[in-house]
Design a protein around this motif. Structure first.
Motif, short mmCIF file in Angstrom:
data_model
loop_
_atom_site.label_atom_id
_atom_site.label_comp_id
_atom_site.label_asym_id
_atom_site.label_seq_id
_atom_site.Cartn_x
_atom_site.Cartn_y
_atom_site.Cartn_z
N LEU A 101 -6.38 2.13 -19.74
CA LEU A 101 -5.60 0.95 -19.11
C LEU A 101 -3.66 1.69 -19.05
CD1 LEU A 101 -7.29 -1.44 -22.00
CD2 LEU A 101 -7.28 -1.53 -19.34
N SER A 102 -3.29 2.57 -19.35
CA SER A 102 -1.83 2.92 -19.39
C SER A 102 -1.19 2.74 -17.69
CB SER A 102 -1.88 4.40 -19.72
OG SER A 102 -2.30 5.05 -19.01
N PRO A 103 -1.79 2.85 -16.95
CA PRO A 103 -1.43 2.36 -15.61
C PRO A 103 -0.70 0.80 -15.44
CG PRO A 103 -3.07 3.96 -15.06
CD PRO A 103 -3.53 3.98 -16.37
N ILE A 104 -1.68 0.24 -16.24
CA ILE A 104 -1.88 -1.04 -15.80
C ILE A 104 -0.93 -1.50 -16.83
CG2 ILE A 104 -2.47 -3.96 -16.04
CD1 ILE A 104 -5.07 -2.13 -16.45
N PHE A 105 0.02 -1.03 -17.51
CA PHE A 105 0.97 -1.11 -18.32
C PHE A 105 2.78 -0.85 -17.58
CE2 PHE A 105 -2.02 -1.03 -21.83
CZ PHE A 105 -1.87 -2.42 -22.32
N VAL A 106 2.12 0.51 -16.93
CA VAL A 106 3.22 1.28 -16.28
C VAL A 106 3.17 0.72 -14.60
CG1 VAL A 106 3.79 2.96 -15.34
CG2 VAL A 106 2.61 3.85 -17.12
N ILE A 107 2.74 -0.14 -14.22
CA ILE A 107 2.22 -0.92 -12.97
C ILE A 107 3.27 -1.95 -13.62
CG2 ILE A 107 1.65 -2.06 -11.43
CD1 ILE A 107 -0.33 0.51 -11.09
N ALA B 17 0.91 -1.07 -0.02
CA ALA B 17 -0.56 0.00 0.16
C ALA B 17 0.95 1.23 -0.24
CB ALA B 17 -1.16 0.22 1.12
N LEU B 18 2.15 1.20 1.16
CA LEU B 18 2.59 2.41 0.48
C LEU B 18 3.18 2.52 -0.48
CD1 LEU B 18 4.44 2.10 4.67
CD2 LEU B 18 2.71 3.54 3.75
N VAL B 19 3.78 1.98 -1.09
CA VAL B 19 4.80 1.46 -2.49
C VAL B 19 4.02 2.47 -3.40
CG1 VAL B 19 5.57 0.43 -4.21
CG2 VAL B 19 6.30 -0.09 -1.73
N LEU B 20 2.37 1.88 -3.79
CA LEU B 20 1.52 1.78 -4.42
C LEU B 20 1.40 3.92 -4.35
CD1 LEU B 20 0.31 0.59 -6.61
CD2 LEU B 20 -1.51 0.49 -5.02
N GLY B 21 1.59 3.92 -2.99
CA GLY B 21 0.96 5.24 -2.90
C GLY B 21 2.06 6.26 -3.27
N LEU B 22 3.46 6.22 -2.86
CA LEU B 22 4.41 6.83 -3.63
C LEU B 22 4.37 6.79 -4.91
CD1 LEU B 22 6.61 5.18 -0.98
CD2 LEU B 22 6.21 7.60 -1.06
N PHE B 23 4.12 5.80 -5.98
CA PHE B 23 4.12 5.61 -7.03
C PHE B 23 3.17 5.94 -8.14
CE2 PHE B 23 4.52 3.21 -10.99
CZ PHE B 23 5.31 3.04 -11.42
N ILE B 24 1.74 6.45 -6.92
CA ILE B 24 0.64 7.16 -7.56
C ILE B 24 0.62 8.33 -8.35
CG2 ILE B 24 -0.25 8.55 -5.87
CD1 ILE B 24 -2.61 6.79 -6.46
N ARG B 25 1.91 9.10 -8.50
CA ARG B 25 2.09 10.16 -9.05
C ARG B 25 2.82 9.95 -10.25
NH1 ARG B 25 0.49 14.39 -10.50
NH2 ARG B 25 1.44 16.23 -11.44
N VAL B 26 3.28 9.05 -10.30
CA VAL B 26 4.10 8.72 -11.57
C VAL B 26 2.13 7.88 -12.54
CG1 VAL B 26 5.40 6.67 -13.15
CG2 VAL B 26 6.16 8.03 -10.44
N ILE B 27 1.87 7.54 -11.78
CA ILE B 27 0.73 6.72 -12.58
C ILE B 27 0.18 7.94 -13.11
CG2 ILE B 27 -1.37 5.12 -11.89
CD1 ILE B 27 0.37 3.32 -10.30
N VAL B 28 -0.48 8.98 -12.02
CA VAL B 28 -1.37 10.02 -12.30
C VAL B 28 -0.37 10.80 -13.52
CG1 VAL B 28 -1.84 12.51 -11.71
CG2 VAL B 28 -2.41 9.88 -10.36
N PHE B 29 0.65 10.64 -13.99
CA PHE B 29 1.60 11.86 -14.58
C PHE B 29 1.01 10.74 -16.28
CE2 PHE B 29 5.13 11.72 -16.90
CZ PHE B 29 5.18 13.11 -17.05
N VAL B 30 1.11 9.40 -15.76
CA VAL B 30 1.44 8.46 -17.40
C VAL B 30 -0.15 8.88 -17.32
CG1 VAL B 30 1.04 6.81 -18.45
CG2 VAL B 30 2.83 7.20 -16.98
N PHE B 31 -1.17 8.44 -16.78
CA PHE B 31 -2.54 8.69 -17.12
C PHE B 31 -3.33 10.29 -17.75
CE2 PHE B 31 -6.93 9.95 -16.04
CZ PHE B 31 -7.91 8.28 -16.49
#
Length: 186
Positions: free
Chosen positions: A75-81, A32-46
Motif C-alpha cells: 500500500l505504500s506507493p498509494i500513499f506516496v503518489i 503515463a510519462l509522469v508516472l514512468g518518471l516517478f516509478i523509481r521513487v515508488i520502487v524505492f519506497v516499496f
C-alpha cells in the motif's frame, strides 16, 4: 451585427480537434510519462518498506509483523503518489494558479482530497500495466529460458532493445488505462 453573427465570428477562431475515442488523449500520454518518471521513487519506497518490515519481523520472530509490513509495502506507493499529487497541487495553486485544474479546487492542509486519493490509486495502473507488458513480452519474445529472477542481460543478446520494447509497451498500456479512466469519468 446580430448575436448569431458575433457567435459565428467567435466560433470561427475555435476549431474543434477531433480525437478518436479509442486513442489516448494527450493528457493520458502525459500522465503515463509522469508516472514512468516517478516509478523509481515508488520502487524505492516499496523496496525499503519491505526490507524494513523483514528485518523487524526477523528480529522479533513474528510472522504477524511480517504480514503487516508486507501489506504496508504493497500500500505504500498509494500513499506516496497521493501525497505527492496533493503537495504538487498545493505548490501549483500557490505559484501558478492559472493552470490549476478546476476539479481540484484550492488544496489546503496536509490531508489530500478525493482527486489526490484517486490519483494515488494509479499504483493499480502500474501493477496492471506491468503485468500486461510482461504478458505481451513473453508473447513477442518467446524465450525458452525466460527468467524474471535474472537480469535481462543473461538470457538475451539485445538487452537494450528488450528494455526499450518493454518500456514502450508499458507506456502505451498506462496511456490506454488512463484513457479508459478518462472515458469513465466523462
Amino acid at each position: 451585427m446580430t448575436k448569431s453573427n458575433i457567435e459565428g465570428i467567435s466560433n470561427q477562431g475555435q476549431k474543434k480537434f477531433h480525437w478518436p475515442v479509442w486513442f489516448p488523449y494527450p493528457s493520458s500520454w502525459l500522465k503515463a510519462l509522469v508516472l514512468g518518471l516517478f516509478i523509481r521513487v515508488i520502487v524505492f519506497v516499496f523496496t525499503h518498506t519491505g526490507e524494513f518490515g523483514m528485518r523487524i519481523a526477523n528480529f522479533t520472530n513474528s510472522p504477524e509483523l511480517f504480514i503487516i509490513f508486507a501489506i504496508l509495502a504493497i500500500l505504500s506507493p498509494i500513499f506516496v503518489i497521493t501525497f505527492t499529487h496533493h503537495l504538487f497541487h498545493i505548490i501549483v495553486s500557490k505559484f501558478i494558479p492559472s493552470i490549476q485544474a478546476p476539479e481540484i479546487g484550492k488544496p489546503k492542509g496536509l490531508i489530500p482530497g478525493i482527486v489526490s486519493i484517486w490519483e494515488g490509486l494509479s499504483w493499480l495502473v502500474i501493477c496492471l500495466s506491468t503485468l500486461i507488458s510482461c504478458l505481451l513480452l513473453v508473447i513477442i519474445f518467446p524465450i525458452s529460458n525466460f527468467n524474471f529472477y535474472q537480469p535481462v542481460e543473461l538470457y538475451t543478446k539485445f538487452p537494450e532493445t528488450f528494455t526499450l520494447i518493454f518500456t514502450g509497451i508499458w507506456i502505451i498500456n498506462v496511456a490506454l488505462l488512463y484513457q479508459i479512466d478518462f472515458l469513465f469519468k466523462k
